[in-house]
Design an enzyme around this catalytic site. Structure first.
Site, mmCIF file in Angstrom:
data_model
loop_
_atom_site.group_PDB
_atom_site.id
_atom_site.type_symbol
_atom_site.label_atom_id
_atom_site.label_comp_id
_atom_site.label_asym_id
_atom_site.label_seq_id
_atom_site.Cartn_x
_atom_site.Cartn_y
_atom_site.Cartn_z
ATOM 1 N N GLN A 125 48.675 -85.164 153.606
ATOM 2 C CA GLN A 125 47.710 -86.270 153.533
ATOM 3 C C GLN A 125 48.134 -87.477 154.368
ATOM 4 O O GLN A 125 47.296 -88.145 154.974
ATOM 5 C CB GLN A 125 47.518 -86.694 152.079
ATOM 6 C CG GLN A 125 46.628 -85.750 151.284
ATOM 7 C CD GLN A 125 46.435 -86.224 149.853
ATOM 8 O OE1 GLN A 125 47.186 -87.046 149.344
ATOM 9 N NE2 GLN A 125 45.424 -85.684 149.191
ATOM 10 N N ASP A 128 46.991 -87.069 158.048
ATOM 11 C CA ASP A 128 45.607 -86.644 158.262
ATOM 12 C C ASP A 128 44.812 -87.671 159.065
ATOM 13 O O ASP A 128 44.222 -88.600 158.510
ATOM 14 C CB ASP A 128 44.950 -86.398 156.901
ATOM 15 C CG ASP A 128 43.557 -85.807 157.011
ATOM 16 O OD1 ASP A 128 43.074 -85.610 158.154
ATOM 17 O OD2 ASP A 128 42.939 -85.535 155.963
ATOM 18 N N TYR A 226 36.255 -78.303 153.426
ATOM 19 C CA TYR A 226 35.160 -78.471 154.372
ATOM 20 C C TYR A 226 33.910 -77.753 153.858
ATOM 21 O O TYR A 226 33.977 -76.833 153.051
ATOM 22 C CB TYR A 226 35.521 -77.886 155.747
ATOM 23 C CG TYR A 226 36.599 -78.636 156.475
ATOM 24 C CD1 TYR A 226 36.317 -79.832 157.124
ATOM 25 C CD2 TYR A 226 37.901 -78.147 156.541
ATOM 26 C CE1 TYR A 226 37.303 -80.520 157.820
ATOM 27 C CE2 TYR A 226 38.892 -78.828 157.234
ATOM 28 C CZ TYR A 226 38.577 -80.012 157.877
ATOM 29 O OH TYR A 226 39.568 -80.680 158.547
#
Length: 376
Positions: A125, A128, A226
């Site tokens: 994270q 990202d 996604y």
């Protein structure tokens, strides 16, 4: 190791590293060579980089002397031939979409990492870039919509009567969509949100948005958060729901994208025709075809009084904070490949390093990119 920071080309105003991150690299015994003027569009002079311990050189110097070449955008055509086989190229070049560039890197035997394919795991994270840049895009999309709208966003009680709040429809509740919800609500708009992933419903509600549910969506846990392709039956039900809500909306913000594929068409021309004159559509998926049928990338189209703004690079319009966020992501990623002595260590035993690597020694490392070539 020498890390070469390149100046971005075209209309890009960001820079991949600001001096505060350069200082961290130099403290890690990494030599940083910065192209002259690399940070000028992000309001950062060369002197600030030198004060952080970097050296300033020409573009030719950076290409000639660096072990790792870093920039945000993919290499320009004239730069591809300058990359040496012994060097590592790091940028965000969308390899699921630009397969021709991947073929070039393969042919030339260049080692490349595409930061837009950092695995979407808890551990990754802090690296990202997609989430960081989507935060900027969602925020600025709402501000531009508000500035272009011929009405107020919030409700006003005035002596001249009551002004009703703007109605905002947000298509896609990823990071950009969630930021758009938060910003729209802070400005006082009423917000409805559509997404095929039911898992985001609670996040939408927590930010003050109303989640539009259409039954029958296909979800895939293996997609890493996604959206995935949907059935034709679902698409028809989805389309009707979106069309009906869009007709009553003052603003539609489109954020839905599927990695490696054309953006899903969610707002056809007939839906735009039903919208009220003066309404505004912001399409963040413009670079991959757009969610709106009438979108043109980097252009504003006016149809029947409705403004359709195709904008895929809002972060370039906020270069200081966007560069700060991007650079911190880069630092966290590169820490995985730098030894205590400041040397480069391509540790492909690390799942993040391997997952972000696109080409190395004439092979494709990322499994999703590799599958595109195996299926052709």
């Amino acid at each position: 190791m020498i890390l070469g920071l390149l100046k971005e080309h075209g209309k890009e105003n960001r820079v991949a590293l600001l001096p505060e991150i350069v200082k961290t690299f130099t403290d890690m015994k990494v030599e940083v060579l910065v192209e002259k003027g690399a940070g000028e569009n992000a309001f950062t002079p060369d002197g600030d980089y030198e004060a952080a311990g970097a050296k300033i050189g020409s573009r030719a110097d950076v290409f000639k002397k660096s072990d790792v070449l870093l920039q945000i955008q993919p290499p320009a055509d004239e730069d591809i031939q300058k990359i040496q086989k012994s060097q590592v190229w790091i940028s965000a070049f969308n390899p699921l979409w630009d397969t021709d560039l991947v073929k070039t890197f393969l042919k030339d035997g260049v080692t490349t990492f595409s930061l837009d394919l950092i695995p979407r795991t808890t551990r990754a994270q802090a690296m990202d870039i997609l989430s960081s840049m989507a935060t900027v895009s969602g925020y600025l999309a709402v501000l531009e919509a508000a500035s272009k709208l011929p009405t107020f966003f919030p409700m006003f009680m005035t002596a001249a009567g009551t002004i009703r709040p703007a109605n905002v429809l947000i298509l896609g509740a990823g990071v950009a969509g969630l930021q758009a919800i938060a910003t729209s609500r802070k400005l006082g708009a009423q917000v409805q949100v559509f997404d095929v992933r039911s898992a985001v419903k609670e996040e939408v509600k927590s930010l003050g948005g109303k989640f539009v549910e259409v039954e029958g969506a296909t979800e895939d846990k293996a997609a890493g958060g996604y959206a995935v392709e949907q059935t034709e039956e679902y698409k028809q039900k989805q389309q009707q729901a979106i069309n009906d809500i869009a007709a009553k909306s003052n603003v539609v913000i489109c954020t839905a994208q599927i990695p490696g594929k054309k953006a899903p068409l969610l707002l056809p021309a007939e839906a735009v025709e039903r919208m009220k004159p003066g309404s505004v559509i912001i399409d963040l998926a413009a670079s991959t075809g757009g969610n709106c049928e009438l979108t043109k990338n980097d252009e504003t189209v006016v149809n029947n009084g409705v403004s359709i703004i195709g904008q895929s690079n809002y972060p370039s319009q906020m270069p200081m904070d966007a560069s700060k966020m991007f650079g911190k992501n880069v630092l966290n990623f590169m820490k995985l490949m730098i030894t205590e002595e400041g040397a480069l260590n391509l540790n492909f035993e690390d799942d993040i390093v391997k997952g972000t690597c696109i080409t190395h020694s004439g092979e494709i490392y990322n499994e999703r990119v590799k599958s595109l070539f195996e299926n052709k």
